[in-house]
Scaffold this active site. Structure first.
Site, PDB file in Angstrom:
ATOM      1  N   ASP A 346      39.497  31.174  34.313  1.00  0.00           N
ATOM      2  CA  ASP A 346      40.406  31.748  34.843  1.00  0.00           C
ATOM      3  C   ASP A 346      41.079  32.294  33.950  1.00  0.00           C
ATOM      4  O   ASP A 346      41.746  32.560  33.225  1.00  0.00           O
ATOM      5  CB  ASP A 346      41.139  30.398  36.013  1.00  0.00           C
ATOM      6  CG  ASP A 346      42.246  31.712  36.759  1.00  0.00           C
ATOM      7  OD1 ASP A 346      41.631  33.195  37.294  1.00  0.00           O
ATOM      8  OD2 ASP A 346      43.127  31.970  36.723  1.00  0.00           O
ATOM      9  N   GLU A 376      36.427  35.227  32.459  1.00  0.00           N
ATOM     10  CA  GLU A 376      37.153  36.701  33.936  1.00  0.00           C
ATOM     11  C   GLU A 376      37.473  37.566  32.765  1.00  0.00           C
ATOM     12  O   GLU A 376      38.763  36.501  32.252  1.00  0.00           O
ATOM     13  CB  GLU A 376      37.847  36.154  35.045  1.00  0.00           C
ATOM     14  CG  GLU A 376      37.740  35.637  36.025  1.00  0.00           C
ATOM     15  CD  GLU A 376      39.280  35.194  37.203  1.00  0.00           C
ATOM     16  OE1 GLU A 376      38.707  35.911  38.296  1.00  0.00           O
ATOM     17  OE2 GLU A 376      39.617  34.933  36.973  1.00  0.00           O
TER      18      GLU A 376
END
Length: 799
Positions: A346, A376
């Site tokens: 994340d 990400e």
């Protein structure tokens, strides 16, 4: 910062050992905690978990028994306590020079009481389900072979139509043999039938915002609690989330049931990816790190305030040695103890590039060469971190990033009316072509460095986004939501039941509906592009979240997967299943390297709402000689010219059917492609040469230290550039390099990280010309800088 805090530039003791936390035996327990700035540290033993849940035996009062710890090397405090402490709980109490006293759970906790109040002492061997020792990860021959399916544990089973007994729990994945009234498979059997290779589980570590002891309809025990959350609010990084357990008060249960889930998925050939959040913690003062090592684990700005690149108040300083060590230790623990097959990071932009490089190299070399790693490549706000892991940083480093360029080109913006290729905006064809090519001329060195997707848990899901671009939200009666509730108040469940997100869909002819066609075109592009495809759970069932673009704390009536949709939209499911089977059957859609793509993929057209390309000459060793893929984003049919062929073209995918078998043919030099559809054709079967042969390089360093060492290779014909060593064999680090069968020689350089150092000074070469060998084994020994060689020495070849 407090007076006992740590400045970023201050020297501080560090520790390299692998034994922080609790080491349990039936005879004694050893406790080790890193707290280098504490004046003194004590172990506090408790009889209960701190939730008012007494145990059967109470040898200690719940006020706690305080045992002083001794400081040892590297700022570590340690104590060995005799006796069998299984079933008890502990905390660390740190006293600092300014007189402040902090009590906290063990940052390396492997088990906790309900809601993570205290660290539990358990015998982990008691958590292994039957057959756990023989559980094995499904084989992933190459990252390009992965098909990822993102899923929230509770969403999977919470709806009544799931037919599952353990609703919202890990154990729901162990339930098999379930079917709906029409006989369609449900639950884990559905996932296996669909054909995906990996389930990406949204956060399943212990997070803070759901009351594990709460019951439906009761007020939460704390103001921080909600009934539902995605889980991006870490509390204990190395413990499974208790709300997904059938008995959160028993520290063993969540661990055993998590392993049962992994085991059940593995038994169906499905690998498990964990969504991990090492960029921030939910709490700061009461988080897992601040009480024991004030301010060290968190990044600060130039004024000394907490940096907020995560958007939630803090961010971890991953560039600091002991933060980096913690993250690597945590990932290693999940991979070893829970047999996890991959990790999704994340807000990976907030993790420094050195940490990501070391994670990738060390986890694969030491634990599992087939681990799939991606994340990400962005942040949630400004950060002072200089070495952010953004798009392009991953080049040659063995992990992938989400391709948000491709996502935006396909659908437009994430939450609004903005359009893309499949939602009615022309001018996106070139960006689609770039994504189809694995972004190799954009920000990757290889297609396996991009994760291709249209939607994920964030923002509007695919169905709701298309409704928005078509202006159908009002006609569908979607509720107006804010923070998981109706904006004007009222009964959300009733509002959901009164809405109709499938407005205009004819149940007798589902595939003719425009919204359906646009959704199939969107993921049809994803599943026929080079790179790693990623699907959001329920897309194959036309899942709607009723217009909620941020459902992280919305109730089940918004988030649950409605399994009755499988029967309603079985044609959609079959279409997805067919596309996945096509991709898994034909390696042309799973090319391995930049050179392979540049040689094999040729665009026929990308303009006017049409993208068409050819995969030629048995691409990737495919049995089909030439494959043509056409995307038509126009409402009306288009005619596409086809390359010359000596026979006919066989159609395997069109607007109504998808799969690996031809269902009609055309002998014309062109084909009509229906509006809003994908078409895939092949001309004939061929007898391809072997896709590649393997050069297996065994690197021998007398010091045994292979950290950071990699190969830089060229002349492979498939993928040049960095190659990491991925496993150990007989004390040597081993790398496998694919080369075209006709290749006579490849070149290589042994280097440390990004050219920090080289082993030897001259270019080296490996003779690949031996006839018939499919595996060429080469041993390379460390050389001093004053010596060099032109050929690997010695050279050993085996077929």
């Amino acid at each position: 910062m407090s007076s006992n805090s740590i400045q970023a530039e201050q020297e501080i003791d560090t520790y390299q050992g692998k034994d922080l936390g609790l080491t349990y035996t039936a005879e004694y327990c050893v406790f080790k905690v890193w707290a280098p700035t504490a004046f003194t540290v004590a172990l506090v033993l408790y009889a209960t978990g701190g939730n008012g849940m007494p145990l059967q035996t109470l040898d200690y009062k719940d006020s706690g028994k305080i045992l002083g710890m001794e400081r040892s090397e590297g700022g570590v405090w340690t104590i060995q306590v005799p006796g069998n402490l299984k079933g008890k709980y502990y905390m660390y109490r740190a006293v600092f020079a300014d007189g402040s006293i902090n009590e906290a759970a063990d940052p390396y906790a492997a088990a906790v009481s309900a809601n993570g109040v205290r660290t539990a002492i358990v015998d982990l061997s008691e958590t292994d389900p039957d057959g756990w020792e023989s559980d094995a990860s499904p084989v992933l021959p190459h990252p390009a072979d992965a098909i990822i399916y993102e899923l929230h544990v509770r969403d999977f089973s919470s709806d009544p139509s799931s037919g599952l007994t353990y609703k919202g729990k890990f154990k729901a994945f162990t339930e098999t043999g379930l079917r709906d009234e029409a006989g369609h498979l449900l639950g884990v059997d559905h996932l296996a039938e669909l054909g995906i290779t990996h389930v990406h589980l949204m956060p399943v570590f212990d997070y803070q915002t759901v009351d594990e002891l709460g019951k439906a309809g009761e007020e939460p025990a704390s103001s921080i609690f909600t009934d539902y959350n995605w889980g991006y609010d870490p509390q204990h990084y190395n413990v499974p989330e208790g709300s997904y357990s059938t008995d959160p008060a028993n520290p063993l249960t969540r661990i055993r049931e998590f392993k049962e889930m992994v085991q059940a998925l593995h038994s169906r050939g499905i690998s498990v990816i964990m969504d991990v959040v090492y960029n921030h913690t939910y709490g700061f003062q009461k988080g897992p790190f601040q009480p024991l090592v004030p301010d060290y684990f968190y990044r600060h700005d130039q004024s000394g305030r907490l940096s907020n690149g995560s958007g939630v108040g803090n961010e971890l300083a991953t560039e600091r040695p002991m933060v980096r060590k913690y993250i690597k230790d945590s990932l290693s623990y999940w991979a070893k103890e829970y047999h996890i097959d991959g990790f999704r990071f994340d807000l990976m932009g907030l993790m420094d590039s050195v940490t990501m490089r070391e994670i990738t190299e060390e986890l694969r070399l030491e634990i599992n060469p087939g681990l799939l790693l991606y994340g990400e490549p962005w942040t949630g706000g400004d950060s002072p971190l200089a070495s952010k892991t953004l798009k392009g940083v991953q080049r040659g480093k063995g992990y992938a990033v989400f391709n948000d360029n491709f996502r935006a080109a396909i659908k437009g913006d994430s939450d609004g009316w903005g359009k893309g290729f499949v939602t009615g905006e022309f001018g996106k064809e070139g960006a689609i072509a770039s994504g189809v090519s694995g972004a190799i001329h954009e920000f990757t060195d290889a297609p396996t460095e991009t994760v291709n997707y249209v939607t994920a848990h964030d923002n509007l899901n695919l169905w709701d986004k298309i409704l928005a671009t078509r202006g159908l939200r009002g006609e569908a009666g979607l509720p107006d939501l804010e923070g998981g509730k109706l904006r004007g108040g009222g009964d959300l469940k009733a509002a959901v039941e009164q809405s109709n997100p499938y407005v205009g869909v004819d149940p007798e002819n589902v595939l003719d509906n425009e919204t359906v066609r646009r959704s199939l075109l969107a993921n049809g592009i994803i599943l026929t592009s080079q790179g790693i495809p990623f699907l959001h759970a329920g897309d194959e069932l036309l899942r709607s979240k009723y217009g909620d673009h941020n459902s992280y704390r919305s109730p089940d009536c918004i988030n649950a997967i409605r399994w009755e949709n499988k029967s309603k939209f079985i044609a959609v499911f079959q279409y997805y299943k067919g596309l996945i089977e096509l991709r898994r059957t034909h390696p042309a859609f799973r090319l391995h390297g930049r050179q392979e793509i540049e040689r094999s993929l040729e665009f026929l057209r990308y303009d006017g709402g049409v993208v068409a390309y050819r995969l030629k000459d048995n691409a990737g060793g495919d049995t089909w000689n030439n494959i043509v893929v056409i995307y038509n984003a126009n409402m009306e049919p288009v005619t596409q010219c086809l390359p010359e062929t000596s026979g006919c073209w066989n159609i395997v995918v069109d607007h109504a059917h998808a799969g690996p078998e031809a269902f009609r043919q055309t002998e014309s030099g062109s084909v009509e492609v229906a509006g809003l559809s994908v078409m895939v054709l092949y001309d004939k079967y061929g007898e391809p040469e072997p896709r590649s042969k393997i050069v297996e390089v065994h690197y021998d360093r007398p010091d045994g230290d292979y950290r950071g060492w990699n190969l830089w290779v060229w002349g492979t014909g498939i993928q040049d550039g960095q190659r990491d060593f991925q496993h150990m064999e007989d004390g040597h680090a081993v790398a496998r390099i694919e080369v075209l069968p006709g290749t006579s020689t490849i070149g290589y350089i042994l280097r440390l990280n990004d050219w920090e150092e080289k082993d030897g000074t001259a270019d080296r070469f490996i003779d690949c010309s031996g006839s018939g060998e499919q595996v060429i084994k080469v041993t390379v020994r460390e050389r001093s800088p004053e010596h060099s060689t032109e050929l690997a020495d010695p050279l050993q070849q085996t077929s």
